[in-house]
Design an enzyme around this catalytic site. Structure first.
Site, short mmCIF file in Angstrom:
data_model
loop_
_atom_site.label_atom_id
_atom_site.label_comp_id
_atom_site.label_asym_id
_atom_site.label_seq_id
_atom_site.Cartn_x
_atom_site.Cartn_y
_atom_site.Cartn_z
CG ASP A 80 -23.38 11.56 -10.13
OD1 ASP A 80 -22.57 10.74 -9.66
OD2 ASP A 80 -24.40 11.93 -9.52
CB SER A 86 -15.57 0.42 -11.13
OG SER A 86 -16.57 1.37 -10.88
CB SER A 87 -20.95 -0.56 -11.03
OG SER A 87 -20.68 0.48 -10.11
CG ASP A 111 -2.14 0.88 1.05
OD1 ASP A 111 -3.26 0.33 1.10
OD2 ASP A 111 -1.98 2.10 0.86
CE1 TYR A 115 -12.22 4.53 -9.58
CE2 TYR A 115 -14.52 4.39 -10.26
CZ TYR A 115 -13.47 3.93 -9.50
OH TYR A 115 -13.65 2.85 -8.67
C1 UD1 Z 1 -18.74 5.44 -8.46
C2 UD1 Z 1 -18.88 4.09 -9.11
C3 UD1 Z 1 -18.39 3.01 -8.23
C4 UD1 Z 1 -17.04 3.35 -7.73
C5 UD1 Z 1 -17.14 4.63 -6.97
C6 UD1 Z 1 -15.83 5.07 -6.38
C7 UD1 Z 1 -20.95 4.34 -10.46
C8 UD1 Z 1 -22.33 3.86 -10.66
N1 UD1 Z 1 -20.29 3.81 -9.41
O1 UD1 Z 1 -19.64 5.62 -7.47
O2 UD1 Z 1 -18.30 1.81 -8.95
O3 UD1 Z 1 -16.54 2.32 -6.94
O4 UD1 Z 1 -17.49 5.62 -7.88
O5 UD1 Z 1 -16.02 6.28 -5.70
O6 UD1 Z 1 -20.43 5.12 -11.23
N2 UD1 Z 1 -23.38 12.17 -3.56
C9 UD1 Z 1 -24.17 13.06 -2.87
N3 UD1 Z 1 -23.67 13.64 -1.74
C10 UD1 Z 1 -22.41 13.40 -1.30
C11 UD1 Z 1 -21.60 12.48 -2.01
C12 UD1 Z 1 -22.12 11.89 -3.14
O7 UD1 Z 1 -25.30 13.33 -3.25
O8 UD1 Z 1 -22.02 13.97 -0.25
C13 UD1 Z 1 -23.96 11.49 -4.74
C14 UD1 Z 1 -23.10 11.46 -5.97
O9 UD1 Z 1 -23.29 12.61 -6.76
C15 UD1 Z 1 -23.63 10.19 -6.62
C16 UD1 Z 1 -23.99 9.28 -5.45
O10 UD1 Z 1 -24.14 10.15 -4.33
O11 UD1 Z 1 -24.79 10.46 -7.36
C17 UD1 Z 1 -22.93 8.27 -5.11
O12 UD1 Z 1 -21.69 8.93 -5.07
P1 UD1 Z 1 -20.35 8.20 -4.60
O13 UD1 Z 1 -20.57 7.55 -3.29
O14 UD1 Z 1 -19.26 9.20 -4.74
O15 UD1 Z 1 -20.13 7.02 -5.63
P2 UD1 Z 1 -20.42 6.92 -7.22
O16 UD1 Z 1 -19.86 8.12 -7.89
O17 UD1 Z 1 -21.79 6.48 -7.51
#
Ligand code: UD1
Length: 311
Positions: free
Chosen positions: A272, A118-119, A32, A142
């Protein structure tokens, strides 16, 4: 007993894999860079060999694989927005390092490498749930980096006969997910906000959906992938097969914590994805996987861990 290398083993998912391997009596080495991982994530796991270094340096990759039978390649900079802001740094971590570990592992005769895919590679494909045979459509650096490394894995299986399996993760959450950065996973950010009595942030209208997967399910899927006879060269979704909106998630978490905190809405994030939900048929048939911990149980465990950290 087998000998496993967990790259990124001091990170969130890597530390859970390391813990479970040690619990099963295997020998484990962790490599790591500690850029996002933390040494303290492994404090409770005895007998782990720790190598600090960055796999973007091929010499570190060579040192890391010596004597190893299985590689669980988790090391990455796992953030969509961070890759949008700084694609070069995230490419180095997500692609260059992956190629280095593939070459090193192939050269020393590692039995199998299981890669943390990753999805996000699906992007906004119109069909739900997402199946592995759908064409990928990466929307962020990413997602593209995760796809490139996944395709390197498959190519190494075809070209060199080196066994690799990609597990496509879907929004993994659980204890030790670091809430300390704006790039952190949404559940870790919601959890700390609710426990501290702050309003969480939702980017966009909150109707975007995700297949949030508790980390122990991912550990099950990855460890099955090390042994599953028909998995070599495949990419397999590991998730729950369900989905929930961010608004629904916040309601559920408010219910568990006993709060009623409303979100502050900010503009949707660039790159997103709108909806994400896995078809887990292939995981069931090829790996013998089924999710054992559901969303609510996983959220309770995660919130308990967050509260304990603050006690
Ligand atoms: C993405 C990938 C996932 C990856 C991850 C790594 C997709 C579907 N998934 O996740 O495979 O492992 O990145 O980070 O693309 N959000 C809020 N408020 C916050 C933080 C986030 O509303 O404070 C929203 C984001 O805009 C998003 C959702 O929550 O719509 C999830 O965000 P996040 O947890 O960062 O992961 P993804 O971007 O979905």
């Amino acid at each position: 007993m087998s000998f496993y290398l967990v790259t990124g083993g001091a990170g969130f998912i890597g530390s859970h894999l390391t813990e479970e391997l040690a619990r099963r009596g295997h020998r484990v080495r962790v490599v790591d860079s500690l850029i996002t991982g933390k040494r303290r994530n492994l404090d409770h796991v005895a007998g782990v060999e720790f190598l600090e270094g960055d796999l973007a340096d091929p010499a570190i990759a060579e040192r890391a694989v010596g004597g190893v039978e299985y590689v669980l390649h988790q090391a990455a900079i796992p953030s969509v927005p961070r890759s949008v802001n700084d694609p070069v740094t995230s490419h180095r971590a997500n692609v260059d390092a992956s190629l280095n570990i593939l070459v090193a592992a192939r050269d020393v005769g590692v039995r199998r490498l299981v890669y943390a895919g990753s999805s996000s590679v699906y992007g906004d494909t119109p069909t739900l749930p997402k199946r592995e045979d759908m064409p990928p459509n990466p929307l962020s650096p990413y997602a593209l980096q995760k796809l490139v490394a996944e395709q390197y894995c498959q190519m190494f299986t075809r070209l060199y006969g080196f066994e690799t399996v990609t597990i496509r993760y879907f929004n993994v959450f659980g204890p030790r997910q670091d809430p300390g950065s704006p790039y952190s996973g949404v559940i870790s950010l919601f959890a700390t906000a609710l426990i501290e009595g702050r309003q969480p942030v939702i980017y966009g209208d909150g109707e975007q959906t995700r297949d949030f997967t508790y980390v122990s399910n991912v550990v099950d899927g990855v460890l099955l992938a090390c042994e599953a006879p028909k998995a070599a060269g495949e990419a397999v979704n590991v998730a729950t097969g369900g989905r929930i909106s961010l608004n629904g998630l916040l309601d559920t978490m408010n219910g568990i914590v006993g709060t009623n905190l409303k979100a502050v809405h900010q503009p949707a994030r660039a790159g997103d994805v709108r909806d994400s939900q896995a078809d887990i048929t292939k995981a069931r048939t090829v790996l013998g996987y089924s999710p054992r911990v559901g969303l609510e149980e996983g959220l309770r465990n995660t919130l308990d861990w967050c509260r304990a950290g603050r006690a």
